[in-house]
Design a protein around this motif. Structure first.
Motif, short mmCIF file in Angstrom:
data_model
loop_
_atom_site.label_atom_id
_atom_site.label_comp_id
_atom_site.label_asym_id
_atom_site.label_seq_id
_atom_site.Cartn_x
_atom_site.Cartn_y
_atom_site.Cartn_z
N TRP A 15 0.84 -1.21 0.00
CA TRP A 15 0.00 0.00 0.00
C TRP A 15 0.87 1.26 0.00
O TRP A 15 0.61 2.20 -0.77
N ARG B 271 -0.51 3.94 -2.55
CA ARG B 271 -0.73 5.32 -2.08
C ARG B 271 -0.21 6.39 -3.03
O ARG B 271 -0.85 7.44 -3.18
N ALA C 241 -8.39 3.33 0.94
CA ALA C 241 -8.56 2.87 2.32
C ALA C 241 -8.73 1.36 2.42
O ALA C 241 -8.75 0.83 3.54
N ILE D 51 -7.94 -0.97 5.92
CA ILE D 51 -9.12 -1.62 6.52
C ILE D 51 -8.94 -3.13 6.52
O ILE D 51 -9.20 -3.81 7.53
#
Length: 399
Positions: free
Chosen positions: A332, A337, A346, A350
């Motif tokens: 990520w 990102r 997100a 999560i």
């Protein structure tokens, strides 16, 4: 690589172009990676046994140290080869010497886990680093434009390698703190060499991302191999067949999902500056180390299923959940990102939280597999229905 290069005994080691067309991994690089499989397997297996026997802190600590040596040796060769692969006989022989060092390093992994002795690992490291210093000195002699950066690499590697030899003699109580300091010194060598006058070297972004991708595949393949061996061991007893089938199937889904998430998009555009390239390259310590540790964790789950582990089901579940989360968050940070926007950004954090909760319930490995499959659907399949590649957001800084 544009066209077939003529190979000779010795050719001037000039920097290769960072925009060279058709630059792909060479058979020598693939052979180099294959020999690293031995070292990685030697590190993952004792990690598996250490966790199963409830020696978690010692096992994880040693694994992180051993894997750093393996990973850093691979990184040093990979970035050098991207800039200076002449493929002549001298280059090939020097690379084969580095491969010999890898095998010596691999031979010392077991003793590092058993009694904390790193002598053979450092010896293998010495063999590899001496060969690499010779390569940098050769580059300094043949490439005047990058002579200063090549010499800085040669000096930095030589100094840190001498310090590793000193590290072998320090009291045990100093071992870990000094290891961390020396690891930091190792990471500083490329940063100082590349940023100072005369740098940077001409690494090839497409080539680098391909090399890292291939090594990631090897790490995930180790996870599959470790799971297969562990399941076979359990089946030899003729019991636990239904439970082991579930573990094996869930493990495959986990590995397939991690592969899909890593290769969702090409990363070469992210290596647009020296700063982002360093962050991206260094961040793969987490991705590669976690990928190999997933296999060890699945082996722990098999041990618990067959009642050979001295830990609870929760701990066994976390042996898989923790490396999966490390892998997810690193991917990520490095791949998602910088380019992703909207709600899908997100999805990784999560999912990571949910994966960490999975061991607290029943069938944690199966739950983790389902969560990762859902993440693949949300991110990979979802992105293909979204913005076309030509209109995708431009990459931003990794930090």
């Amino acid at each position: 690589m544009s066209g077939q290069r003529h190979r000779s005994w010795h050719t001037p080691m000039q920097a290769r172009s960072a925009t060279e067309a058709h630059r792909a991994a060479t058979p020598l690089e693939l052979f180099f990676d294959l020999c690293f499989v031995v070292a990685v397997a030697q590190a993952a297996l004792p990690l598996h046994h250490a966790i199963s026997e409830n020696h978690i802190a010692e096992g994880v600590g040693t694994y992180l140290m051993v894997f750093f040596a393996i990973w850093w040796a691979w990184v040093n060769f990979t970035w050098f080869a991207s800039a200076y692969d002449t493929d002549d006989d001298v280059y090939r022989i020097t690379t084969l010497v580095q491969i010999a060092g890898v095998l010596v390093l691999a031979a010392g992994v077991e003793t590092a886990f058993e009694d904390g002795t790193f002598t053979a690992i450092v010896l293998g490291f010495v063999i590899m680093r001496l060969a690499l210093v010779a390569q940098w000195l050769r580059a300094a002699r043949s490439d005047p434009d990058h002579r200063k950066v090549a010499l800085r690499y040669a000096v930095g590697i030589s100094v840190t390698q001498a310090l590793w030899l000193v590290w072998l003699t320090v009291p045990e109580s100093w071992s870990v703190p000094l290891f961390l300091l020396l690891a930091l010194a190792e990471l500083l060598v490329p940063a100082l060499a590349e940023y100072a006058p005369g740098g940077p070297t001409t690494y090839h972004p497409h080539h680098i991302t391909e090399r890292y991708g291939l090594f990631t595949i090897i790490m995930l393949g180790e996870a599959v191999a470790a799971t297969t061996i562990a399941v076979k061991t359990g089946l030899d007893e003729g019991k636990y067949l239904p439970d082991l089938v579930v573990v094996a199937a869930s493990g495959l889904v986990i590995v397939f999902a991690l592969w899909s998430l890593y290769f969702e998009r090409s990363a070469h555009r992210l290596l647009s500056t020296q700063r982002t390239a360093l962050v991206w390259g260094y961040g793969h310590y987490l991705i590669l180390g976690a990928a190999a540790a997933v296999g060890a964790g699945l082996g722990v789950v098999v041990d618990h299923t067959t009642h050979h582990a001295h830990i609870s089901g929760v701990v066994a579940g976390y042996a898989v959940a923790v490396p999966v989360v490390v892998f997810l968050l690193a991917v990520w940070l490095l791949h998602v990102r910088p380019v992703q926007t909207g709600a899908r950004l997100a999805a990784y954090p999560i999912s990571s939280v949910l994966v960490l909760l999975a061991p607290l319930g029943p069938a944690p490995v199966t739950v983790i597999a389902v969560l990762l499959a859902m993440l693949v659907v949300v991110t990979v399949a979802g992105s293909r229905r979204g913005v076309p590649a030509a209109e995708a957001p431009q990459a931003t800084s990794l930090l």
